[in-house]
Design an enzyme around this catalytic site. Structure first.
Site, short mmCIF file in Angstrom:
data_model
loop_
_atom_site.label_atom_id
_atom_site.label_comp_id
_atom_site.label_asym_id
_atom_site.label_seq_id
_atom_site.Cartn_x
_atom_site.Cartn_y
_atom_site.Cartn_z
N ASP A 53 0.85 -1.18 0.00
CA ASP A 53 0.00 0.00 0.00
C ASP A 53 0.89 1.23 0.00
O ASP A 53 1.46 1.61 1.03
CB ASP A 53 -0.91 0.00 1.22
N GLY A 78 -10.31 6.35 -12.21
CA GLY A 78 -11.11 5.63 -13.19
C GLY A 78 -11.63 6.61 -14.23
O GLY A 78 -11.07 7.69 -14.40
N CYS A 119 -6.59 16.47 -16.68
CA CYS A 119 -7.60 16.98 -15.74
C CYS A 119 -7.07 18.14 -14.91
O CYS A 119 -7.84 18.76 -14.17
CB CYS A 119 -8.10 15.86 -14.84
N TYR A 148 -9.78 14.84 -8.40
CA TYR A 148 -8.70 14.19 -9.16
C TYR A 148 -7.72 15.18 -9.77
O TYR A 148 -6.50 15.02 -9.65
CB TYR A 148 -9.34 13.32 -10.25
N LYS A 152 -3.59 15.95 -8.88
CA LYS A 152 -2.52 15.87 -9.88
C LYS A 152 -1.72 17.17 -9.92
O LYS A 152 -0.49 17.15 -10.01
CB LYS A 152 -3.12 15.55 -11.25
N ASN A 177 -6.18 10.80 -21.83
CA ASN A 177 -7.06 9.67 -22.16
C ASN A 177 -6.33 8.51 -22.84
O ASN A 177 -6.46 8.29 -24.05
CB ASN A 177 -8.20 10.15 -23.07
N THR A 220 -16.17 16.60 -26.87
CA THR A 220 -14.99 16.22 -27.64
C THR A 220 -13.83 15.81 -26.74
O THR A 220 -13.67 16.34 -25.64
CB THR A 220 -14.54 17.36 -28.57
N ARG A 221 -13.02 14.90 -27.26
CA ARG A 221 -11.83 14.41 -26.57
C ARG A 221 -10.80 13.98 -27.61
O ARG A 221 -11.11 13.77 -28.77
CB ARG A 221 -12.14 13.20 -25.67
#
Length: 333
Positions: A53, A78, A119, A148, A152, A177, A220-221
């Site tokens: 961990d 996720g 992100c 998230y 980061k 992605n 869009t991505r």
């Protein structure tokens, strides 16, 4: 010093493929994840495999001993459905990077890679589907994805300060992605390419020719195939690039176009049902690859159609095996 390389998050999609790639190049690997070995996407007896961990200080100190290079790909994360509904869990990943940096510094690690994310980019720059591609300097003034994205961004800063204060050679990639076979494809943590592939595969298998799409499908991505991710990650670690760098495709598509692509690969046309109240993230996001081309002389270039052919076929096989009661088809050891 030995060239032993630590891959944190080795039981996950990107981490597992990175371990496979490093071993193929003859690089000794210490592979670490908190999941039991049975849940790792790739597991090789050629690596030193450990369950630990990494949110805790002692395991991070232990696994960084005798290590030359660290790839930190470990995080509780996720797809958008998971990120929007598990902000605290996502932010607790800050403990992993913090304790790994502490262990790396204490044990004399030479180079440290941190997997950040697109992100981190401000929501106010991603409100239109026809988005201007995001360049690295766009991260500030900050307005990251809640939970998230903020974790980061903070961890990026901590990497910077460990480099400036202690001389640890930290490298940071902002992934856009990542997708491909041998990754999460169901259960709520999967990302759009895997989710769409699963939905199309199940429609083909069941004969019920319809698909649910989150949002109106016009968001869009860009999506980066795993092979591009692996090359960019290793190239960045061994480079002299100190600032965070986008590693992502600049081939922007709508989610509807992603569905079109998978339908074409599967040879099927489905009736679309749009779930407008589902988690859908920002309206538009794309990677500006100007800086990576200047600094690394390269940028991700595998076409979406090429990557999705591999991804869909693997996920179809998984779904078909499950329906027939056969065992899960994992990556070869």
């Amino acid at each position: 010093m030995s060239q032993l390389t630590l891959v944190a998050g080795a039981g996950g999609f990107i981490g597992g493929q990175l371990v496979r790639d490093l071993l193929a190049k003859g690089i000794p690997v210490r592979a670490v994840d908190k999941k039991p070995f049975s849940e790792w996407y790739f597991h090789s007896p050629k690596a030193e495999n450990l369950i630990a961990d990494l949110q805790l200080p002692e395991p991070c100190n232990r696994v960084t001993r005798g290590v030359a290079h660290v790839y930190n790909l470990a995080a509780d994360m996720g797809g958008m459905g998971f990120i929007e509904n598990n902000k605290a869990l996502c932010m607790l990943s800050v403990l992993i990077n913090t304790h790994l940096l502490m262990g790396a510094h204490r044990n004399g690690v030479e180079r440290f890679f941190f997997a950040s994310s697109a992100c981190v980019y401000p929501g106010y720059k991603q409100t239109n589907a026809d988005v201007i591609a995001l360049k690295e300097s766009d991260a500030y003034p900050a307005d990251s994805e809640d939970g998230y994205g903020w974790e980061k961004l903070f961890s990026e800063r901590l990497c910077r300060h460990y480099r400036e204060d202690f001389g640890l050679k930290t490298r940071v990639a902002r992934y856009h992605n990542v997708y491909g076979p041998y990754g999460t494809w169901d259960g709520g943590r999967e990302k759009a390419p895997a989710a769409v592939s699963r939905k199309v595969a199940l429609a083909v298998i069941s004969g019920k020719h319809e698909i649910e799409i989150w949002g109106d499908g016009e968001q869009t991505r860009s999506f980066m195939y795993i092979d591009d991710c692996l090359y960019g990650t290793q190239t960045l670690l061994h480079s002299d690039v100190e600032e965070p760098l986008n590693i992502g495709s600049d081939e922007m598509v709508t989610i509807n176009q992603l569905v079109d692509t998978v339908e074409e690969i599967a040879g099927v046309k489905l009736k679309r049902k749009y779930k407008l109240d589902a988690p859908k993230g920002v309206r538009g996001r794309n990677s500006d690859n100007t800086l990576i081309k200047v600094r690394l002389g390269w940028a991700p270039n595998i076409p979406l159609r090429t990557g999705m052919e591999q991804t869909y076929r693997w996920i179809y096989d998984q779904a078909k095996a499950r329906q027939e009661g056969r065992s899960y088809v994992a990556a070869a050891s």
